[in-house]
Design a protein around this motif. Structure first.
Motif, mmCIF file in Angstrom:
data_model
loop_
_atom_site.group_PDB
_atom_site.id
_atom_site.type_symbol
_atom_site.label_atom_id
_atom_site.label_comp_id
_atom_site.label_asym_id
_atom_site.label_seq_id
_atom_site.Cartn_x
_atom_site.Cartn_y
_atom_site.Cartn_z
ATOM 1 N N LEU A 285 81.775 5.712 -23.513
ATOM 2 C CA LEU A 285 81.454 7.060 -23.066
ATOM 3 C C LEU A 285 81.656 7.242 -21.569
ATOM 4 O O LEU A 285 81.457 6.311 -20.782
ATOM 5 C CB LEU A 285 80.000 7.385 -23.417
ATOM 6 N N ALA A 286 82.015 8.465 -21.196
ATOM 7 C CA ALA A 286 82.047 8.833 -19.779
ATOM 8 C C ALA A 286 80.614 8.796 -19.242
ATOM 9 O O ALA A 286 79.663 9.041 -19.991
ATOM 10 C CB ALA A 286 82.640 10.226 -19.614
ATOM 11 N N PRO A 287 80.436 8.489 -17.947
ATOM 12 C CA PRO A 287 79.078 8.377 -17.393
ATOM 13 C C PRO A 287 78.214 9.599 -17.644
ATOM 14 O O PRO A 287 77.024 9.484 -17.959
ATOM 15 C CB PRO A 287 79.330 8.155 -15.903
ATOM 16 N N GLU A 288 78.794 10.786 -17.537
ATOM 17 C CA GLU A 288 77.993 11.995 -17.736
ATOM 18 C C GLU A 288 77.565 12.162 -19.195
ATOM 19 O O GLU A 288 76.470 12.659 -19.479
ATOM 20 C CB GLU A 288 78.756 13.239 -17.272
ATOM 21 N N GLN B 246 83.787 10.861 -29.347
ATOM 22 C CA GLN B 246 83.855 11.759 -28.185
ATOM 23 C C GLN B 246 83.815 13.221 -28.607
ATOM 24 O O GLN B 246 83.210 14.058 -27.922
ATOM 25 C CB GLN B 246 85.113 11.426 -27.379
ATOM 26 N N GLU B 247 84.410 13.549 -29.739
ATOM 27 C CA GLU B 247 84.355 14.919 -30.247
ATOM 28 C C GLU B 247 82.930 15.279 -30.683
ATOM 29 O O GLU B 247 82.458 16.389 -30.443
ATOM 30 C CB GLU B 247 85.325 15.090 -31.416
ATOM 31 N N ARG B 248 82.232 14.323 -31.302
ATOM 32 C CA ARG B 248 80.846 14.585 -31.700
ATOM 33 C C ARG B 248 79.955 14.823 -30.479
ATOM 34 O O ARG B 248 79.086 15.702 -30.508
ATOM 35 C CB ARG B 248 80.298 13.411 -32.511
ATOM 36 N N VAL B 249 80.167 14.063 -29.432
ATOM 37 C CA VAL B 249 79.382 14.269 -28.211
ATOM 38 C C VAL B 249 79.677 15.648 -27.635
ATOM 39 O O VAL B 249 78.758 16.372 -27.218
ATOM 40 C CB VAL B 249 79.679 13.168 -27.176
ATOM 41 N N ALA B 250 80.944 16.039 -27.621
ATOM 42 C CA ALA B 250 81.315 17.360 -27.098
ATOM 43 C C ALA B 250 80.677 18.464 -27.929
ATOM 44 O O ALA B 250 80.176 19.464 -27.386
ATOM 45 C CB ALA B 250 82.837 17.504 -27.093
ATOM 46 N N GLN B 251 80.664 18.312 -29.242
ATOM 47 C CA GLN B 251 80.011 19.292 -30.108
ATOM 48 C C GLN B 251 78.518 19.370 -29.804
ATOM 49 O O GLN B 251 77.941 20.466 -29.759
ATOM 50 C CB GLN B 251 80.223 18.918 -31.577
ATOM 51 N N LEU B 252 77.915 18.213 -29.609
ATOM 52 C CA LEU B 252 76.482 18.174 -29.305
ATOM 53 C C LEU B 252 76.196 18.912 -28.006
ATOM 54 O O LEU B 252 75.236 19.687 -27.915
ATOM 55 C CB LEU B 252 76.025 16.718 -29.223
ATOM 56 N N ARG B 253 77.018 18.694 -27.013
ATOM 57 C CA ARG B 253 76.815 19.341 -25.720
ATOM 58 C C ARG B 253 77.040 20.850 -25.810
ATOM 59 O O ARG B 253 76.447 21.622 -25.039
ATOM 60 C CB ARG B 253 77.715 18.715 -24.662
ATOM 61 N N GLU C 86 74.730 9.619 -19.787
ATOM 62 C CA GLU C 86 73.477 10.123 -19.217
ATOM 63 C C GLU C 86 72.900 11.239 -20.081
ATOM 64 O O GLU C 86 71.673 11.308 -20.290
ATOM 65 C CB GLU C 86 73.726 10.628 -17.797
ATOM 66 N N PHE C 87 73.752 12.102 -20.587
ATOM 67 C CA PHE C 87 73.298 13.186 -21.461
ATOM 68 C C PHE C 87 72.623 12.637 -22.712
ATOM 69 O O PHE C 87 71.529 13.085 -23.106
ATOM 70 C CB PHE C 87 74.482 14.077 -21.843
ATOM 71 N N LEU C 88 73.247 11.659 -23.372
ATOM 72 C CA LEU C 88 72.686 11.093 -24.597
ATOM 73 C C LEU C 88 71.404 10.319 -24.311
ATOM 74 O O LEU C 88 70.454 10.352 -25.108
ATOM 75 C CB LEU C 88 73.708 10.192 -25.284
ATOM 76 N N SER C 89 71.366 9.618 -23.185
ATOM 77 C CA SER C 89 70.155 8.883 -22.823
ATOM 78 C C SER C 89 68.985 9.838 -22.597
ATOM 79 O O SER C 89 67.861 9.598 -23.054
ATOM 80 C CB SER C 89 70.417 8.053 -21.565
#
Length: 295
Positions: free
Chosen positions: A149-152, A277-284, A155-158
């Protein structure tokens, strides 16, 4: 022993040959079925499935799976049994298990998971030491180990994990902890001679049945299984987890665990990495019902 980053099909195929040499099977033309949680091969010359555990699974964890599966088989529970070979087999520190191959003629419907799951939740505790189910700890373990994951995004998931841990404290479960599968879903069940059998017991734990029920709901919704089939599951099991007050918290924690677990296991540049990465983008973006691709 292979490191996590060298746990690749090229290397596990060599381990497969050594396993086959030891037990007398023929590895020629073996088919690689999956290479995520385990390296899973189907032999062409024998009706067998060989599972090579990832390096971050300890021998003790796989031994627990073996012991638990044998206990379930003795109890008459509908599970895929191990093949009658001394297991686990240890090759260069990797734990390997061997299972019978059951040809599948059709996909499994969500409703077909209800009866075996209900039976599982009604079993007594096994005479085997099991860890308590801890979604938060599993998420933090994966976040600490992932390099995708990218750092941002990390951090978002954490931060999301921290918030959900606080929310979880206010959830009141309806039963005491008991035996749960930990990852019940369509891909962890098979059609046997006498009906549906559960398999893949690597995540078995002592926990609240709601964790299994939320997993079924997420897989049905995220992977586009028919809504009517999920409603039939709820009718047979006798409960719809969406009616539970703690549903939003359990849903978000379970989906976060699915994302972070696959972030830990997915090689950079792979199809699975792109899906994570797509799932993280959807979550955001707040797309809570977007369809996911199965990994």
């Amino acid at each position: 022993m292979l490191a996590v980053d060298s746990f690749t099909p090229e290397n596990t195929s060599n381990l497969l040959k050594r396993v086959c040499d030891r037990v007398g099977f023929d590895p020629v033309e073996a088919a690689l079925l999956r290479h995520q949680t385990n390296a899973v091969y189907r032999l062409a010359s024998d009706p067998a499935i060989i599972k090579i555990a990832r390096p971050d699974y300890s021998i003790e964890e796989i031994q627990r799976t073996v012991d638990l599966t044998r206990w379930l088989t003795r109890m008459g529970f509908p599970t895929l049994p191990l093949m009658d070979i001394e297991q686990p087999i240890i090759i260069d520190g990797h734990a390997v298990t061997i299972w019978p191959y059951l040809p599948q003629s059709r996909p499994i419907g969500t409703h077909e998971l209800a009866d075996p799951l209900l039976a599982l939740h009604g079993l007594q505790s096994p005479p085997i030491a099991l860890e308590p189910f801890d979604a938060v700890a599993a998420i933090r373990y994966s976040l600490e180990a992932e390099t995708l994951l990218a750092p941002e995004d990390h951090e978002f998931l954490s931060g999301r994990c921290n918030d959900l841990e606080v929310d979880l404290e206010s959830v009141h479960f309806s039963t005491t902890p008991r035996l749960i599968h930990g990852d019940p879903q369509h891909g962890n069940a098979l059609i046997g001679k006498s009906g549906i059998v559960l398999c893949d017991w690597d995540s078995i734990a002592l926990g609240y049945p709601e964790w299994d029920l939320i997993t079924i709901e997420i897989h049905s919704r995220r992977f586009s299984h028919p809504e009517q089939d999920y409603r039939e599951f709820c009718r047979i099991y006798g409960r719809d987890i969406r009616d539970f007050d703690g549903y939003p918290v359990l849903r978000d924690l379970r989906e976060l665990r699915m994302i972070t677990t696959n972030a830990r296991k997915s090689p950079p540049g792979s199809r699975s990495a792109h899906e994570v990465q797509e799932r993280v983008a959807q979550l955001r973006r707040g797309e809570g019902d977007a369809a996911w691709s199965i990994l």
